[in-house]
Design a protein around this motif. Sequence first.
Motif, PDB file in Angstrom:
ATOM      1  N   LYS A 112      40.998  37.504  41.672  1.00 46.34           N
ATOM      2  CA  LYS A 112      41.050  38.972  41.738  1.00 46.34           C
ATOM      3  C   LYS A 112      41.498  39.435  43.121  1.00 46.34           C
ATOM      4  N   VAL A 113      40.917  38.848  44.144  1.00 47.39           N
ATOM      5  CA  VAL A 113      41.257  39.228  45.514  1.00 47.39           C
ATOM      6  C   VAL A 113      42.729  38.951  45.785  1.00 47.39           C
ATOM      7  N   ALA A 114      43.214  37.807  45.323  1.00 46.07           N
ATOM      8  CA  ALA A 114      44.615  37.432  45.557  1.00 46.07           C
ATOM      9  C   ALA A 114      45.568  38.412  44.889  1.00 46.07           C
ATOM     10  N   ALA A 115      45.179  38.969  43.750  1.00 43.31           N
ATOM     11  CA  ALA A 115      46.032  39.964  43.092  1.00 43.31           C
ATOM     12  C   ALA A 115      46.174  41.204  43.979  1.00 43.31           C
ATOM     13  N   TYR A 116      45.082  41.606  44.637  1.00 41.10           N
ATOM     14  CA  TYR A 116      45.148  42.751  45.545  1.00 41.10           C
ATOM     15  C   TYR A 116      45.862  42.410  46.853  1.00 41.10           C
ATOM     16  N   LEU A 117      45.771  41.150  47.267  1.00 42.33           N
ATOM     17  CA  LEU A 117      46.421  40.709  48.507  1.00 42.33           C
ATOM     18  C   LEU A 117      47.898  40.382  48.330  1.00 42.33           C
ATOM     19  N   GLN A 118      48.412  40.467  47.103  1.00 43.94           N
ATOM     20  CA  GLN A 118      49.776  40.023  46.836  1.00 43.94           C
ATOM     21  C   GLN A 118      50.827  40.692  47.726  1.00 43.94           C
ATOM     22  N   PRO A 119      50.750  41.992  48.023  1.00 43.71           N
ATOM     23  CA  PRO A 119      51.750  42.556  48.945  1.00 43.71           C
ATOM     24  C   PRO A 119      51.696  41.896  50.331  1.00 43.71           C
TER      25      PRO A 119
END
Length: 133
Positions: A112-119
């Motif tokens: 989940k965190v990585a999805a938000y950190l993708q940019p």
Amino acid sequence: MNRVKIDKTLLELSVGIFLWGIVCQAVGIWPVTDKAGYSIGLWIGVLLAAAAGIHMWWALDKSLDYARDTAVKMMTKYNIIRYVVIVIVMALVMVSGFANPLAAFLGLMGLKVAAYLQPFTHRICAKFYKDHI
């Protein structure tokens, strides 16, 4: 030589998951008494998150080759399989006592965190991209 093309979004998601694991390892190891159990649980969760991300990419890639109704059924099937595997692995961690189940859950949340950190991970990874990816 046959080279496999790496999906950039999947690579960026995986980088984010592993960055999350490194941060959780560096910060979370200090307050716990069972440092080995915490570390093992955390990295079980991180690896499970990475495997779930890869499975999600594979399932989407495979399902999008079909008509809408078939694709929806396939995605539903693959989502259920993924969640059942996650529940089984987490249950084994809890029952075995081999690793900290809360740390495993923390590692799993890396998806989940990585999805938000993708940019953010996109900007990091873009510096290393060449024409061969």
